[in-house]
Enzyme design. Structure first.
Site, PDB file in Angstrom:
ATOM      1  N   GLU A 115      57.087  15.672 -44.364  1.00  0.00           N
ATOM      2  CA  GLU A 115      58.324  14.945 -44.604  1.00  0.00           C
ATOM      3  C   GLU A 115      58.548  13.891 -43.523  1.00  0.00           C
ATOM      4  OE1 GLU A 115      60.956  18.060 -47.207  1.00  0.00           O
ATOM      5  OE2 GLU A 115      61.079  18.205 -45.042  1.00  0.00           O
ATOM      6  N   CYS A 128      61.877   9.252 -38.303  1.00  0.00           N
ATOM      7  CA  CYS A 128      61.422  10.517 -37.716  1.00  0.00           C
ATOM      8  C   CYS A 128      60.118  10.899 -38.413  1.00  0.00           C
ATOM      9  CB  CYS A 128      62.514  11.564 -37.951  1.00  0.00           C
ATOM     10  SG  CYS A 128      62.053  13.195 -37.327  1.00  0.00           S
ATOM     11  N   CYS A 135      53.071  23.996 -37.629  1.00  0.00           N
ATOM     12  CA  CYS A 135      53.035  23.973 -36.168  1.00  0.00           C
ATOM     13  C   CYS A 135      52.424  25.283 -35.696  1.00  0.00           C
ATOM     14  CB  CYS A 135      54.471  23.822 -35.630  1.00  0.00           C
ATOM     15  SG  CYS A 135      54.539  23.569 -33.844  1.00  0.00           S
ATOM     16  N   CYS A 139      58.647  28.570 -32.232  1.00  0.00           N
ATOM     17  CA  CYS A 139      60.030  28.560 -31.743  1.00  0.00           C
ATOM     18  C   CYS A 139      60.889  29.270 -32.789  1.00  0.00           C
ATOM     19  CB  CYS A 139      60.495  27.134 -31.507  1.00  0.00           C
ATOM     20  SG  CYS A 139      59.390  26.269 -30.370  1.00  0.00           S
ATOM     21  N   CYS A 142      63.304  27.393 -35.302  1.00  0.00           N
ATOM     22  CA  CYS A 142      62.789  26.208 -35.999  1.00  0.00           C
ATOM     23  C   CYS A 142      62.125  26.591 -37.308  1.00  0.00           C
ATOM     24  CB  CYS A 142      61.783  25.499 -35.091  1.00  0.00           C
ATOM     25  SG  CYS A 142      60.926  24.142 -35.903  1.00  0.00           S
ATOM     26  N   GLY A 194      55.623  19.570 -36.343  1.00  0.00           N
ATOM     27  CA  GLY A 194      54.465  19.669 -35.461  1.00  0.00           C
ATOM     28  C   GLY A 194      54.748  19.380 -34.005  1.00  0.00           C
ATOM     29  N   GLU A 195      53.788  19.778 -33.167  1.00  0.00           N
ATOM     30  CA  GLU A 195      53.879  19.536 -31.724  1.00  0.00           C
ATOM     31  C   GLU A 195      52.943  18.364 -31.404  1.00  0.00           C
ATOM     32  OE1 GLU A 195      55.506  20.330 -28.788  1.00  0.00           O
ATOM     33  OE2 GLU A 195      54.080  18.812 -28.190  1.00  0.00           O
ATOM     34  N   SER A 226      58.785  13.855 -28.811  1.00  0.00           N
ATOM     35  CA  SER A 226      59.454  15.107 -28.454  1.00  0.00           C
ATOM     36  C   SER A 226      58.428  16.223 -28.337  1.00  0.00           C
ATOM     37  CB  SER A 226      60.493  15.464 -29.521  1.00  0.00           C
ATOM     38  OG  SER A 226      61.049  16.733 -29.262  1.00  0.00           O
ATOM     39  N   HIS A 250      66.390  23.666 -24.448  1.00  0.00           N
ATOM     40  CA  HIS A 250      67.022  24.739 -25.213  1.00  0.00           C
ATOM     41  C   HIS A 250      67.457  25.999 -24.466  1.00  0.00           C
ATOM     42  CE1 HIS A 250      66.013  22.256 -28.535  1.00  0.00           C
ATOM     43  NE2 HIS A 250      64.788  22.685 -28.730  1.00  0.00           N
ATOM     44  N   ASN A 325      70.807  23.649 -36.943  1.00  0.00           N
ATOM     45  CA  ASN A 325      70.761  23.493 -38.394  1.00  0.00           C
ATOM     46  C   ASN A 325      70.250  24.801 -38.982  1.00  0.00           C
ATOM     47  OD1 ASN A 325      71.536  20.695 -38.683  1.00  0.00           O
ATOM     48  ND2 ASN A 325      69.633  20.245 -37.598  1.00  0.00           N
ATOM     49  N   CYS A 368      66.968  17.701 -38.461  1.00  0.00           N
ATOM     50  CA  CYS A 368      65.945  18.180 -37.535  1.00  0.00           C
ATOM     51  C   CYS A 368      65.705  19.660 -37.718  1.00  0.00           C
ATOM     52  CB  CYS A 368      66.440  18.009 -36.105  1.00  0.00           C
ATOM     53  SG  CYS A 368      65.611  16.733 -35.238  1.00  0.00           S
TER      54      CYS A 368
HETATM   55  N1  SAH Z   1      57.521  20.047 -31.754  1.00  0.00           N
HETATM   56  C1  SAH Z   1      58.299  19.084 -31.112  1.00  0.00           C
HETATM   57  C2  SAH Z   1      58.914  18.040 -32.029  1.00  0.00           C
HETATM   58  C3  SAH Z   1      59.486  18.484 -33.342  1.00  0.00           C
HETATM   59  S1  SAH Z   1      61.003  19.336 -33.381  1.00  0.00           S
HETATM   60  C4  SAH Z   1      59.333  19.754 -30.268  1.00  0.00           C
HETATM   61  O1  SAH Z   1      59.526  20.960 -30.395  1.00  0.00           O
HETATM   62  O2  SAH Z   1      59.965  19.085 -29.459  1.00  0.00           O
HETATM   63  C5  SAH Z   1      62.262  18.131 -33.050  1.00  0.00           C
HETATM   64  C6  SAH Z   1      63.516  18.741 -32.419  1.00  0.00           C
HETATM   65  O3  SAH Z   1      64.258  19.514 -33.360  1.00  0.00           O
HETATM   66  C7  SAH Z   1      63.168  19.673 -31.277  1.00  0.00           C
HETATM   67  O4  SAH Z   1      64.018  19.474 -30.187  1.00  0.00           O
HETATM   68  C8  SAH Z   1      63.413  21.015 -31.907  1.00  0.00           C
HETATM   69  O5  SAH Z   1      63.610  21.973 -30.922  1.00  0.00           O
HETATM   70  C9  SAH Z   1      64.616  20.743 -32.772  1.00  0.00           C
HETATM   71  N2  SAH Z   1      64.855  21.742 -33.798  1.00  0.00           N
HETATM   72  C10 SAH Z   1      63.951  22.505 -34.442  1.00  0.00           C
HETATM   73  N3  SAH Z   1      64.559  23.315 -35.331  1.00  0.00           N
HETATM   74  C11 SAH Z   1      65.877  23.053 -35.258  1.00  0.00           C
HETATM   75  C12 SAH Z   1      67.020  23.566 -35.942  1.00  0.00           C
HETATM   76  N4  SAH Z   1      66.899  24.473 -36.898  1.00  0.00           N
HETATM   77  N5  SAH Z   1      68.215  23.052 -35.617  1.00  0.00           N
HETATM   78  C13 SAH Z   1      68.329  22.091 -34.684  1.00  0.00           C
HETATM   79  N6  SAH Z   1      67.295  21.576 -34.012  1.00  0.00           N
HETATM   80  C14 SAH Z   1      66.078  22.054 -34.285  1.00  0.00           C
HETATM   81 FE1  SF4 Z   2      58.688  24.591 -31.782  1.00  0.00          FE
HETATM   82 FE2  SF4 Z   2      58.683  21.954 -32.225  1.00  0.00          FE
HETATM   83 FE3  SF4 Z   2      56.802  23.547 -33.349  1.00  0.00          FE
HETATM   84 FE4  SF4 Z   2      59.332  23.678 -34.174  1.00  0.00          FE
HETATM   85  S1  SF4 Z   2      57.979  21.926 -34.380  1.00  0.00           S
HETATM   86  S2  SF4 Z   2      57.960  25.417 -33.730  1.00  0.00           S
HETATM   87  S3  SF4 Z   2      60.486  23.297 -32.289  1.00  0.00           S
HETATM   88  S4  SF4 Z   2      57.116  23.163 -31.166  1.00  0.00           S
END
Ligand code: SAH
Ligand code: SF4
Length: 391
Positions: A115, A128, A135, A139, A142, A194-195, A226, A250, A325, A368
């Site tokens: 997406e 974005c 990933c 986390c 997420c 993704g990371e 990010s 976080h 979210n 996000c």
């Molecule tokens: N993997 C990378 C980039 C993608 S996530 C990272 O973790 O930074 C982009 C942002 O959205 C990150 O800060 C992540 O922690 C946040 N995020 C992920 N799931 C979320 C959720 N359910 N609600 C709010 N923010 C979230």
């Molecule tokens: Fe964690 Fe970013 Fe991967 Fe989500 S996309 S699991 S926040 S590293």
């Protein structure tokens, strides 16, 4: 001609063995593009110039058809068309929110889907983009983290997301009209699925293409990567990309961060902060964005806010508070608005910008952390998620 001149193979006229199937020119670095042109018989002396011309057609004018590359000879265009393609990911669905946010589901090779979200604001338009399908990290808050990694995106698929969005926004310049360089898409954030630092080379090549002044020409100040905190790659990001950095922080103790962002068990808060301290200078960027998801009763206390201020002391920073979210089966709740405001005030009073991220495109699930591929069967079970969250 000097009779004693050594006999050399004429590399200009002997086509070398080519890999099977047409090569996609999208996503090749300038050097790789040049090499690909030489492979099909372009004289080495001309290859750099030809690469530059083709580059401009693809990335500045948004042209996909070699026939339209009118500053190249007809024969050469036909040769290009015989060996190469200019291919973008396929847009499967496009949803437009009542607030103007656009969400695209794009299909890439292998039938995978990612997406891409476009967020218009008064002074900018942010895209974005995703760097992986799924990933590898887990986390616990997420949604993407509930999906197993399917694969890394190629540079073509990463920069292709930008090209697809510019197509949809209709913002390619029209030859001859210099004033039409509009910027509906002015910023890019690597905050989709993704990371990015676990797909470093491909992300780097794609961002270097996006920043190239003869193409999409985004300033490195308008690209934000990010990361969850892949510490060894942070210095490389400064050296090899030089974009703005955002960090999924976080939590303010290792105990909590170990659960929320499990990569913390590998590189803890201290190691992460050490890497972040040198980033602004090394990359010549302004401030680091600390992303902080607000989870009810988990990381949102006044004590957390004070600890956060202590931790980031000395780092040019902005704290981006993200109301959680929620997604079906998520093991957390969003902090109340009052709590988020109180937390934000503490940080603001300590002298840091502490904007609360406004949810956009909620009606189309574009927020996000809600991005996901349609590969439902790759999901982890709710039990597994709860276990990883230590619940
Ligand atoms: N993997 C990378 C980039 C993608 S996530 C990272 O973790 O930074 C982009 C942002 O959205 C990150 O800060 C992540 O922690 C946040 N995020 C992920 N799931 C979320 C959720 N359910 N609600 C709010 N923010 C979230
Ligand atoms: Fe964690 Fe970013 Fe991967 Fe989500 S996309 S699991 S926040 S590293």
């Amino acid at each position: 001609m000097d009779a004693k001149a050594p006999i050399t193979q004429d590399v200009h006229t002997i086509p070398r063995k080519l890999p099977e199937g047409p090569i996609n020119l999208v996503g090749l670095t300038r050097e790789k593009l040049r090499a690909a042109l030489i492979e099909i018989g372009t004289p080495e002396k001309q290859a750099k110039m030809r690469a530059g011309q083709i580059w401009q057609w693809i990335y500045h004018w948004g042209v996909r058809d070699f026939g339209e590359m009118t500053n190249l000879s007809k024969d050469y265009r036909a040769t290009l068309a015989a060996h190469f393609v200019v291919a973008l990911p396929e847009v499967v669905t496009r949803q437009v929110s009542t607030d103007g946010t656009r969400k695209y589901l794009v299909r890439i090779a292998g039938g995978h889907e990612v997406e891409v979200v476009y967020i218009p604001e008064t002074d900018r338009g942010t895209l974005c983009i995703s760097s992986q399908v799924g990933c590898t990290l887990t986390c616990t808050f997420c949604h993407t983290g509930t999906q197993k990694l399917v694969r890394n995106l190629t540079p073509a698929e990463i920069v292709g997301q930008i090209l697809v969005a510019r197509d949809d926004l209709g913002e390619w310049p029209v030859p001859g009209d210099r004033n039409l360089e509009t910027r509906l898409l002015s910023n890019v954030v690597l905050m989709g699925m993704g990371e990015p630092l676990y797909n470093f080379e491909n992300v780097r090549d794609a961002m270097n293409i996006a920043m190239d002044p003869e193409g999409i020409s985004l300033s490195r100040r308008r690209i934000t990567l990010s990361t969850s905190g892949v510490v060894p790659e942070i210095a490389r990001t400064a050296d090899e990309i030089g974009c703005q950095l955002a960090v999924s922080f976080h939590a303010t103790t290792d105990e909590v961060r170990d659960v929320l962002v499990p990569i913390n068990k590998r590189w803890n808060i201290e190691a992460l902060l050490d890497a972040l301290r040198v980033y602004p200078k090394a990359s010549n960027s302004e401030r680091i964005t600390f992303e902080y998801v607000m989870l009810d009763g988990v990381n949102d206390s006044d004590a957390d806010a004070h600890r956060l201020i202590e931790l980031i002391k000395g780092i040019p920073a902005k704290i981006n508070l993200i109301p959680f979210n929620e997604w079906p089966g998520a093991p957390y709740k969003r902090s109340s608005n009052n709590r988020i405001r109180a937390f934000s005030d503490i940080i603001y009073n300590a002298g840091y910008a502490s904007p609360v991220r406004k949810p956009r495109g909620e009606d189309i699930m574009a927020a996000c952390g809600q991005l996901k591929s349609a590969t439902e069967r790759e999901r982890k079970s709710a039990r597994q998620i709860a276990q990883e969250a230590g619940l």
